[in-house]
Design a protein around this motif. Structure first.
Motif, PDB file in Angstrom:
ATOM      1  N   GLU A 344       0.818  -1.214   0.000  1.00 57.65           N
ATOM      2  CA  GLU A 344       0.000   0.000   0.000  1.00 57.65           C
ATOM      3  C   GLU A 344       0.847   1.258   0.000  1.00 57.65           C
ATOM      4  OE1 GLU A 344      -3.938   1.919   2.053  1.00 57.65           O
ATOM      5  OE2 GLU A 344      -3.514  -0.212   2.041  1.00 57.65           O
ATOM      6  N   ARG A 345       1.922   1.253   0.780  1.00 53.30           N
ATOM      7  CA  ARG A 345       2.719   2.477   0.921  1.00 53.30           C
ATOM      8  C   ARG A 345       3.680   2.686  -0.246  1.00 53.30           C
ATOM      9  NH1 ARG A 345       4.374   6.610   0.694  1.00 53.30           N
ATOM     10  NH2 ARG A 345       5.326   7.970   2.265  1.00 53.30           N
ATOM     11  N   PRO A 350      -4.219  -0.514  -2.890  1.00 53.47           N
ATOM     12  CA  PRO A 350      -5.040  -0.326  -1.686  1.00 53.47           C
ATOM     13  C   PRO A 350      -5.461  -1.672  -1.078  1.00 53.47           C
ATOM     14  CG  PRO A 350      -6.349   0.066  -3.666  1.00 53.47           C
ATOM     15  CD  PRO A 350      -4.956  -0.181  -4.133  1.00 53.47           C
ATOM     16  N   VAL A 351      -4.974  -1.938   0.118  1.00 58.06           N
ATOM     17  CA  VAL A 351      -5.336  -3.181   0.813  1.00 58.06           C
ATOM     18  C   VAL A 351      -5.880  -2.918   2.210  1.00 58.06           C
ATOM     19  CG1 VAL A 351      -3.722  -4.646  -0.465  1.00 58.06           C
ATOM     20  CG2 VAL A 351      -2.948  -3.454   1.603  1.00 58.06           C
ATOM     21  N   SER A 352      -5.847  -1.677   2.673  1.00 57.73           N
ATOM     22  CA  SER A 352      -6.294  -1.401   4.038  1.00 57.73           C
ATOM     23  C   SER A 352      -7.785  -1.577   4.206  1.00 57.73           C
ATOM     24  CB  SER A 352      -5.880   0.028   4.437  1.00 57.73           C
ATOM     25  OG  SER A 352      -6.443   0.978   3.542  1.00 57.73           O
TER      26      SER A 352
END
Length: 458
Positions: A344-345, A350-352
């Motif tokens: 993600e970072r 996007p996995v959050s």
């Protein structure tokens, strides 16, 4: 009263390290082991005077260069995967300890070894202290291990087993297990540390004096370590561990200690209804059989000296809640959590807000960091609903900066990938995770779906 290390008259002694004390203690003050302080039957002998042996009465010491350096002769057990772990076969006079959880298949494997040795014309004595002779006979009938040169004795007394050795004169002795055999020369019941040490010492002394290979089975504790005093592992020449998941038929034998060969070999076996079978090429066991779907990636893992292709599968589901689920099977949950954060970072995936499920095929467990890149690619493709091109595998360790680091035995992994038809191996050549995902854009489209979109910017 404080304990004294060198007190020869102390009535209590630790069976692990020899620490002595005037009062009983539940925990040894030296090695910190619980339940090893027992009442000493006699003095430890540390303070006794040792009389030197008269010159000429003992074997003369010679320069190290005067000893023969020819390879110790070996003989095969008849089970190729077990020979691989032992370093080529059985060495005369070797003491081998085979440990494993209950029901993993230790007795079945050793009965197979005994049957092959008997079939080769070598007499074998199988001493079972856990099962009756009828139980072992029934298993032998099921696995086809019946032979006239395979002798069976159901005994728990060490002296009786040694008597059977004198009578049968075997070329291989198997004792199942060392924790259930007792000796009249030691206090305590079978399985007590002093009993285990006495029985193991007697069997090892027998092996060295007669040049007789001895294989003993050892129990394990709840944490997976070998039960009994630690000195048991120091006394034997080879320590093998038999492991496997009860939910699958796959079994591994690893050498934790080997005085006659390497300790990085792994033997693969398959438990079947008729016994245990060797798996000399387990590549197909860890790969999916269906058509390519989003969220799958193959990595090349190394077990011992053996390179194995393992398919990593990931499934992501949109979750509107504050705490998305993270479920893993066959991989380290901490490594997966780190990979998701890097995804993600550093790569903008996007996995959050996604429930993430990561698993391996075939029940194999990946513990090396070399699987990080395959996990990341599988999760990214699941989020983006894209599949990998045919013939792609991934190997690499991810850092928190999103870089891909080289892994050990890279040449062996690449050779195995080429042998299995993986023409493109994604590794540290891509330098970063984002670069690796960029490299996989071309040709990643699937029939009926649009081509892979550009990855989002940071």
């Amino acid at each position: 009263m404080a304990a004294r290390r060198s007190n020869a008259t102390a009535p209590y002694r630790c069976t692990e390290c020899g620490w002595t004390t005037l009062r009983w203690a539940g925990r040894c003050g030296e090695c910190q082991q619980w339940g090893t302080v027992v009442e000493a039957a006699e003095q430890t002998g540390i303070a006794r005077r040792i009389e030197p042996v008269a010159p000429g009465a003992a074997r003369a010491a010679r320069p190290i260069t005067a000893f023969d350096t020819s390879e110790t002769p070996r003989r095969t057990t008849g089970v190729g995967e077990f020979d691989r772990v032992l370093g080529g076969g059985l060495v005369p006079g070797a003491a081998i300890l085979l440990s494993g959880e209950p029901g993993v298949g230790k007795s079945t494997l050793l009965l197979e070894v005994a049957a092959h040795s008997a079939l080769a014309g070598r007499r074998v004595l199988y001493a079972t202290a856990e099962e009756s002779s009828a139980q072992v006979r029934l298993r032998a009938e099921r696995t086809g291990a019946l032979h006239d040169e395979l002798f069976l004795a159901s005994e728990t007394d060490l002296a009786t087993i040694l008597g059977h050795v004198d009578e049968v004169e075997p070329e291989l002795l198997i004792v199942d297990s060392v924790q259930t055999v007792s000796s009249a020369h030691s206090d305590g019941i079978a399985g007590h540390p002093s009993q285990v040490r006495e029985v193991a010492s007697a069997l090892i002394r027998l092996a060295k004096e007669r040049g007789l290979p001895v294989i003993v089975v050892g129990h394990v504790t709840k944490d997976g370590s070998i039960a009994g005093p630690r000195i048991l592992e120091h006394l034997v020449d080879v320590v093998c561990h038999f492991e496997g998941d009860r939910q699958t038929s796959l079994r591994f034998v690893r050498a934790l200690k080997n005085r006659f060969g390497p300790t990085d070999e792994v033997g693969c076996f398959d438990m079947t209804g008729t016994g245990i079978d060797e798996v000399p090429d387990p590549s197909a066991l860890f790969l999916g059989r269906g058509a390519a779907v989003p969220g799958t990636c193959v990595t090349i893992a190394v077990e011992g000296r053996r390179a194995l292709p393992v398919e990593v599968q990931a499934l992501t589901i949109k979750n509107g809640g504050p705490n998305p689920r993270r479920v893993v099977s066959g991989v380290d949950s901490a490594r997966v959590a780190m990979v998701l954060a890097v995804l993600e970072r550093r790569a903008g995936i996007p996995v959050s807000d996604q429930d993430v499920y990561v698993s391996t095929v075939g029940g194999v467990r990946l513990v090396e960091p070399a699987a990080d890149l395959a996990i990341a690619i599988a999760v990214a493709n699941s989020v983006l609903d894209r599949t990998l091109p045919a013939g792609v595998a991934a190997v690499g360790e991810l850092t928190l900066a999103g870089e891909i680091r080289p892994v050990t035995q890279a040449a062996q992994r690449r050779g195995e990938a080429e042998r299995l038809g993986y023409r493109n191996l994604v590794d540290s050549f891509s330098e970063t995770l984002r670069g690796a995902l960029d490299d996989l854009r071309g040709g990643a489209a699937v029939a009926g779906r649009a081509p892979l979109d550009d990855l989002p910017d940071f």
